[in-house]
Design a protein around this motif. Structure first.
Motif, PDB file in Angstrom:
ATOM      1  N   UNK A  76       0.873  -1.177   0.000  1.00 28.35           N
ATOM      2  CA  UNK A  76       0.000   0.000   0.000  1.00 28.35           C
ATOM      3  C   UNK A  76       0.907   1.223   0.000  1.00 28.35           C
ATOM      4  N   UNK A  77       0.879   1.982  -1.092  1.00 17.50           N
ATOM      5  CA  UNK A  77       1.869   3.041  -1.289  1.00 17.50           C
ATOM      6  C   UNK A  77       1.213   4.363  -1.652  1.00 17.50           C
ATOM      7  N   UNK A  78       1.938   5.445  -1.394  1.00 19.29           N
ATOM      8  CA  UNK A  78       1.449   6.781  -1.691  1.00 19.29           C
ATOM      9  C   UNK A  78       1.961   7.282  -3.031  1.00 19.29           C
ATOM     10  N   UNK A  79       1.078   7.859  -3.817  1.00 15.48           N
ATOM     11  CA  UNK A  79       1.479   8.379  -5.123  1.00 15.48           C
ATOM     12  C   UNK A  79       2.378   9.603  -4.997  1.00 15.48           C
ATOM     13  N   UNK A  80       2.356  10.267  -3.829  1.00  9.66           N
ATOM     14  CA  UNK A  80       3.186  11.456  -3.618  1.00  9.66           C
ATOM     15  C   UNK A  80       4.385  11.174  -2.721  1.00  9.66           C
ATOM     16  N   UNK A  81       4.700   9.902  -2.567  1.00  9.02           N
ATOM     17  CA  UNK A  81       5.837   9.490  -1.755  1.00  9.02           C
ATOM     18  C   UNK A  81       6.955   8.967  -2.662  1.00  9.02           C
ATOM     19  N   UNK A  82       8.220   9.235  -2.321  1.00 13.28           N
ATOM     20  CA  UNK A  82       9.331   8.731  -3.151  1.00 13.28           C
ATOM     21  C   UNK A  82       9.830   7.348  -2.729  1.00 13.28           C
TER      22      UNK A  82
ATOM     23  N   UNK B 120       0.378  -7.922  -4.698  1.00 15.95           N
ATOM     24  CA  UNK B 120      -0.433  -6.924  -5.385  1.00 15.95           C
ATOM     25  C   UNK B 120      -0.049  -5.564  -4.814  1.00 15.95           C
ATOM     26  N   UNK B 121      -0.426  -4.494  -5.507  1.00 17.64           N
ATOM     27  CA  UNK B 121      -0.075  -3.165  -5.023  1.00 17.64           C
ATOM     28  C   UNK B 121      -1.272  -2.234  -5.157  1.00 17.64           C
ATOM     29  N   UNK B 122      -1.428  -1.370  -4.153  1.00 19.00           N
ATOM     30  CA  UNK B 122      -2.483  -0.363  -4.127  1.00 19.00           C
ATOM     31  C   UNK B 122      -1.823   1.008  -4.020  1.00 19.00           C
ATOM     32  N   UNK B 123      -2.257   1.935  -4.871  1.00 21.39           N
ATOM     33  CA  UNK B 123      -1.731   3.294  -4.855  1.00 21.39           C
ATOM     34  C   UNK B 123      -2.806   4.233  -4.319  1.00 21.39           C
ATOM     35  N   UNK B 124      -2.486   4.967  -3.250  1.00 22.50           N
ATOM     36  CA  UNK B 124      -3.411   5.940  -2.686  1.00 22.50           C
ATOM     37  C   UNK B 124      -2.843   7.345  -2.858  1.00 22.50           C
ATOM     38  N   UNK B 125      -3.731   8.319  -2.940  1.00 23.07           N
ATOM     39  CA  UNK B 125      -3.311   9.714  -3.057  1.00 23.07           C
ATOM     40  C   UNK B 125      -2.799  10.170  -1.700  1.00 23.07           C
ATOM     41  N   UNK B 126      -1.509   9.917  -1.447  1.00 23.88           N
ATOM     42  CA  UNK B 126      -0.958  10.143  -0.114  1.00 23.88           C
ATOM     43  C   UNK B 126       0.540  10.348  -0.189  1.00 23.88           C
ATOM     44  N   UNK B 127       1.090  10.876   0.911  1.00 27.57           N
ATOM     45  CA  UNK B 127       2.530  10.973   1.090  1.00 27.57           C
ATOM     46  C   UNK B 127       3.022   9.689   1.763  1.00 27.57           C
ATOM     47  N   UNK B 128       4.144   9.770   2.474  1.00 21.90           N
ATOM     48  CA  UNK B 128       4.748   8.582   3.065  1.00 21.90           C
ATOM     49  C   UNK B 128       3.865   7.950   4.138  1.00 21.90           C
ATOM     50  N   UNK B 129       3.171   8.780   4.902  1.00 20.57           N
ATOM     51  CA  UNK B 129       2.289   8.261   5.944  1.00 20.57           C
ATOM     52  C   UNK B 129       0.915   7.983   5.341  1.00 20.57           C
ATOM     53  N   UNK B 130       0.863   6.941   4.537  1.00 20.57           N
ATOM     54  CA  UNK B 130      -0.353   6.599   3.805  1.00 20.57           C
ATOM     55  C   UNK B 130      -1.531   6.404   4.745  1.00 20.57           C
ATOM     56  N   UNK B 131      -1.293   5.735   5.859  1.00 19.23           N
ATOM     57  CA  UNK B 131      -2.361   5.404   6.797  1.00 19.23           C
ATOM     58  C   UNK B 131      -2.888   6.623   7.541  1.00 19.23           C
TER      59      UNK B 131
END
Length: 319
Positions: free
Chosen positions: A262-268, A286-297
């Motif tokens: 589970x990863x953030x689209x705005x995280x490097x 599998x991978x999920x992309x959320x509109x988030x920075x490093x602290x996705x949760x």
């Protein structure tokens, strides 16, 4: 690495989610020069246990480990919500050199995986579901490769096993500031926090990063001495080794169990182009992309909870 912490303090909002209060186990407080150092052998991690009315002791529990500078407290709101949506016990742990867990003389994924194994064996859990964010994610990825028989499924939050952003220089400056911080013991905690923030902001222009680090500041109620809950000195020494992560996997086969990233689209911290290599290490991922920075949760708590709940409730045969 500088964490992208634009919404760090949102965990206070997340903690309002319904759920039972956690059971807690903690190591003795660690203050300044009185803190005890342990060898690289496994340690007993401080933890919180979350249980709901439908928690099934026959189900593998979920073990969650935070990232750098974090603690088990950061996962209270998420854990309370997950307890309501799954039938599993949920443990959140303080990694070694963080929170209320012991400070040690080493800090790497193999040793931290040993701590997780000790945690499970001590509680007679033959298998567990594992979730880790950033540093904790790297620990859990290594554990899954090293001990696949003890891993039912794996959740990795915004970290790649392939590489990390080249920002360790700024992190080195932050650690230097933490280690060299000077706070008179006669200051009240509120004034000590202000002074500590001023000194840390000289090392980074990220106020959000400093606010997150400040959650680690402690003051001994008896002596007045200030200290960090995290073992800043040791973490600073082990920081350059963070880039050697993949060498730990050289002799280990892929982890073939159910895995979700589970990863953030705005995280490097995760690169899309690395996914083919990651699938070689985790062929059932599998991978999920959320509109988030490093602290996705923190940035997308409801989406995050939904993804994790569905993954945990998914029959193994369908994973």
């Amino acid at each position: 690495m500088v964490l992208l912490l634009s919404k760090t303090l949102r965990f206070l909002q997340i903690c309002r989610l319904n759920g039972k209060c956690p059971a807690t186990s903690r190591a003795p407080p660690l203050w300044g020069a009185t803190q005890r150092l342990y060898a690289s052998s496994p340690i007993d991690m401080s933890f919180e246990l979350f249980e709901g009315q439908t928690s099934d002791p026959s189900q593998a529990p979920l073990i969650t480990m935070h990232g750098l500078f974090g603690s088990k407290q950061n996962w209270r709101g998420i854990s309370k919500a997950l307890v309501q949506r799954t039938n599993r016990k949920i443990y959140t742990v303080d990694a070694r050199n963080h929170g209320e867990s012991p400070h040690t003389s080493s800090h790497n994924s193999p040793d931290m995986s040993g701590d997780v194994r000790r945690f499970l064996e001590t509680r007679a859990h033959p298998r567990a579901c594992l979730m880790g964010h950033s540093m904790g994610g790297r620990t859990m990825m290594y554990f899954a490769h090293k001990y696949p028989e003890m891993t039912e499924r794996l959740i990795v939050v915004d970290i790649s096993p392939i590489r990390v952003p080249r920002t360790t220089g700024e992190m080195q400056r932050i650690f230097d500031a933490m280690v060299n911080i000077s706070l008179p013991p006669e200051l009240p905690l509120s004034e000590g926090r202000k002074l500590a923030k001023q000194q840390l902001l000289a090392a980074t222009d990220s106020n959000e990063t400093v606010e997150f680090i400040m959650l680690n500041l402690r003051k001994d109620p008896q002596t007045g001495a200030f200290s960090w809950a995290c073992n800043a000195q040791l973490l600073r020494e082990f920081l350059p080794r963070f880039h050697d992560y993949r060498s730990h996997f050289a002799s280990l086969p892929p982890y073939k169990g159910p895995t979700t990233f589970i990863c953030g689209t705005r995280s490097p911290y995760m690169k899309r182009e690395d996914w083919p290599q990651i699938l070689e290490m985790f062929p059932n991922a599998e991978i999920h992309w959320l509109d988030a920075h490093h602290l996705v949760h923190f940035d997308q708590p409801q989406q995050f909870i939904s993804i994790v709940s569905e993954f945990l409730n998914r029959p193994l045969s369908a994973s």
